[in-house]
Write a protein that holds these residues in place. Structure first.
Motif, PDB file in Angstrom:
ATOM      1  N   SER A 270      34.784  48.895  42.287  1.00  0.00           N
ATOM      2  CA  SER A 270      34.538  49.390  43.635  1.00  0.00           C
ATOM      3  C   SER A 270      34.263  50.887  43.601  1.00  0.00           C
ATOM      4  CB  SER A 270      35.747  49.112  44.527  1.00  0.00           C
ATOM      5  OG  SER A 270      35.626  49.729  45.777  1.00  0.00           O
TER       6      SER A 270
ATOM      7  N   THR B 163      39.953  48.765  49.310  1.00  0.00           N
ATOM      8  CA  THR B 163      39.005  48.131  50.218  1.00  0.00           C
ATOM      9  C   THR B 163      38.051  47.251  49.421  1.00  0.00           C
ATOM     10  OG1 THR B 163      39.096  49.977  51.767  1.00  0.00           O
ATOM     11  CG2 THR B 163      37.161  48.557  51.894  1.00  0.00           C
ATOM     12  N   SER B 164      37.786  46.058  49.918  1.00  0.00           N
ATOM     13  CA  SER B 164      36.868  45.083  49.313  1.00  0.00           C
ATOM     14  C   SER B 164      37.511  44.251  48.202  1.00  0.00           C
ATOM     15  CB  SER B 164      35.588  45.738  48.787  1.00  0.00           C
ATOM     16  OG  SER B 164      34.862  46.299  49.857  1.00  0.00           O
TER      17      SER B 164
ATOM     18  N   ASP C 234      31.633  46.076  50.391  1.00  0.00           N
ATOM     19  CA  ASP C 234      31.884  46.160  51.832  1.00  0.00           C
ATOM     20  C   ASP C 234      30.598  46.218  52.638  1.00  0.00           C
ATOM     21  OD1 ASP C 234      33.787  46.476  54.014  1.00  0.00           O
ATOM     22  OD2 ASP C 234      33.052  48.518  54.187  1.00  0.00           O
TER      23      ASP C 234
ATOM     24  N   GLY D  94      35.035  50.766  48.379  1.00  0.00           N
ATOM     25  CA  GLY D  94      34.635  49.403  48.694  1.00  0.00           C
ATOM     26  C   GLY D  94      33.181  49.048  48.516  1.00  0.00           C
TER      27      GLY D  94
END
Length: 264
Positions: free
Chosen positions: A50, A255-256, A41, A54
């Motif tokens: 991750s 996330t990501s 991210d 992220g």
């Protein structure tokens, strides 16, 4: 997921370069597929795993946003000259923060940057929120939060928020009670950081409604690391959770992760 305030909180899921408005998809079959790719991210590099919601491992180790003081702001070490990214700290930590009460899985205390209201409460699935103090820095907000957390919870039971809304709380009364309970701690913090380091927020309580047509009675979780395909009839969205008839998924946890989406 990005949110917007409304009669019911509006949710938008980023898929590639596009945003998918989720509220109109309630009652429809939604399929999310993880492609197997994860991109940091912060730096954008491809990573096998991750970290810190992220980030790749190198960014997790060097970025201030991944330091332990983000989770425990009372341990902020900026004043010691050891902040990983002083400029980042000045922008995001040395700025006004809000100490608040929220009704999530019950009464809880929390903190957020002043410009993150009401997004922070949407992310937590709060049905009510009341700012009680405006403070000068994240560090000071953490000290106040720790004092209040001796009397009320500072964490949310995610399973509880998905099973339905709590009874309405009298947040102003709770705020008055807690302010009196920590009067000595507030005095000590002001003595150290200045009388203007903590001031009343002077904002009213807010209420939130979430797009949920059916709460799950038994909660099972989807996990992209175990199964790259998540599919089912979308029954609701609350906090950062998508509620399907087949289970729930915490979108923020992934996330990501690169995903594709389709719906019927």
């Amino acid at each position: 997921m990005r949110t917007e305030a409304g009669a019911s909180v509006q949710y938008f899921l980023r898929v590639g370069e596009q945003e998918l408005h989720l509220n109109p998809l309630l009652g429809h079959t939604l399929t999310l597929t993880h492609t197997g790719n994860i991109f940091c991210d912060a730096c954008g590099r491809k990573t096998k795993k991750s970290y810190s919601q992220g980030h790749c491992y190198p960014c997790m180790k060097k970025l201030a946003r991944c330091d332990m003081c983000i989770m425990k702001p009372e341990t902020c070490h900026y004043a010691q000259g050891t902040c990983r990214e002083p400029e980042w700290g000045e922008q995001f930590c040395m700025t006004d923060h809000i100490v608040y009460l929220a009704n999530t899985s019950g009464l809880k205390v929390g903190i957020t940057r002043a410009n993150q209201m009401p997004t922070r409460w949407h992310d937590q699935g709060a049905t009510q929120a009341l700012p009680i103090f405006r403070v000068k820095t994240r560090h000071v907000s953490g000290l106040v939060e720790v004092a209040i957390a001796k009397h009320v919870a500072d964490k949310t039971n995610w399973r509880a928020i998905l099973k339905g809304d709590n009874d309405v709380l009298d947040l102003p009364t709770e705020a008055e009670r807690l302010t009196q309970a920590i009067a000595s701690e507030l005095a000590d913090i002001r003595l150290q950081f200045g009388q203007d380091a903590i001031v009343p927020a002077e904002q009213g309580a807010l209420t939130f409604s979430y797009p949920v047509t059916e709460h799950p009675t038994k909660i099972s979780s989807h996990n992209f690391d175990k199964n790259p395909h998540v599919s089912g009839i979308l029954k609701g969205i609350k906090g950062q959770y998508l509620i399907f008839d087949t289970g729930v998924i915490n979108v923020r946890k992934f996330t990501s992760y690169e995903v594709t989406a389709s719906h019927e």
